[in-house]
Design a protein around this motif. Structure first.
Motif, PDB file in Angstrom:
ATOM      1  N   SER A  63       0.823  -1.203   0.000  1.00 27.68           N
ATOM      2  CA  SER A  63       0.000   0.000   0.000  1.00 27.68           C
ATOM      3  C   SER A  63       0.860   1.259   0.000  1.00 27.68           C
ATOM      4  O   SER A  63       2.055   1.218   0.283  1.00 27.68           O
ATOM      5  CB  SER A  63      -0.947   0.013   1.200  1.00 27.68           C
ATOM      6  N   GLU A  70      -4.865   6.576   1.880  1.00 31.20           N
ATOM      7  CA  GLU A  70      -4.204   5.276   1.722  1.00 31.20           C
ATOM      8  C   GLU A  70      -4.865   4.524   0.573  1.00 31.20           C
ATOM      9  O   GLU A  70      -6.069   4.617   0.370  1.00 31.20           O
ATOM     10  CB  GLU A  70      -4.355   4.473   3.018  1.00 31.20           C
ATOM     11  N   THR A  71      -4.042   3.777  -0.174  1.00 29.88           N
ATOM     12  CA  THR A  71      -4.578   2.956  -1.260  1.00 29.88           C
ATOM     13  C   THR A  71      -3.692   1.743  -1.473  1.00 29.88           C
ATOM     14  O   THR A  71      -2.529   1.733  -1.069  1.00 29.88           O
ATOM     15  CB  THR A  71      -4.698   3.767  -2.574  1.00 29.88           C
ATOM     16  N   LYS A  72      -4.245   0.734  -2.103  1.00 26.06           N
ATOM     17  CA  LYS A  72      -3.456  -0.437  -2.504  1.00 26.06           C
ATOM     18  C   LYS A  72      -2.591  -0.055  -3.695  1.00 26.06           C
ATOM     19  O   LYS A  72      -2.958   0.800  -4.492  1.00 26.06           O
ATOM     20  CB  LYS A  72      -4.372  -1.598  -2.866  1.00 26.06           C
TER      21      LYS A  72
END
Length: 159
Positions: A63, A70-72
């Motif tokens: 991530s 937040e993101t993958k």
């Protein structure tokens, strides 16, 4: 004496927080850039973060934390280079069906807004990359990410 003990405990925890970042990872950051984009419809926008890495074998990227979101990570390969991409939504257009009623018990079915809190206090041009090497999770702070020109997508023609 109690005050000194409490101060020592607080100081100890604050030192633990700063030591969770990897200083010298096994991979090398070649380039890190981001740009803001606006979609074809009002209120649709986001930020794209792109990180080019070399020597990234045996690493599982998980991530990205960037600008309080937040993101993958999307991982793609280009020869011996690894490209990590993070898409962060900044859209103001929400698809929420609100129930407004004189009876407040009917309004209990409304879902509260999603408020994102990240684990890190970052500057606008800093990101934290979370990755696994073996079974251990590591955090690496990327600084001085360059901002590029924004992208504007045309709106779709109405039929």
């Amino acid at each position: 004496m109690k005050i000194v003990s409490i101060f020592a405990i607080i100081l100890g925890f604050s030192q633990c927080g700063s030591s969770k970042f990897v200083k010298n990872p096994s991979f090398k950051i070649e380039k890190a850039v981001y740009n803001n984009w606006k979609g074809g419809q009002p209120g649709v926008s986001g930020t794209k973060l792109e990180i080019h890495i070399s020597n990234a074998s045996e690493i599982e990227f998980e991530s990205l934390f960037f600008q309080q979101k937040e993101t993958k990570v999307e991982v793609s390969k280009d020869g011996d280079k690894t490209i990590l991409i993070g898409h962060f939504s900044t859209s103001t257009k929400e698809k929420r069906d609100l129930i407004l009623d004189a009876d407040p018990t009917k309004e209990l079915k409304n879902t509260p807004p999603n408020i994102e809190n990240t684990k890190f206090d970052l500057k606008e041009n800093e990101a934290v990359l979370t990755y696994k090497k073996g079974d251990k999770v590591h955090y690496y702070m990327i600084k001085d990410i360059k901002k590029t020109q924004p992208t504007f997508f045309p709106s779709a023609k109405q039929q």
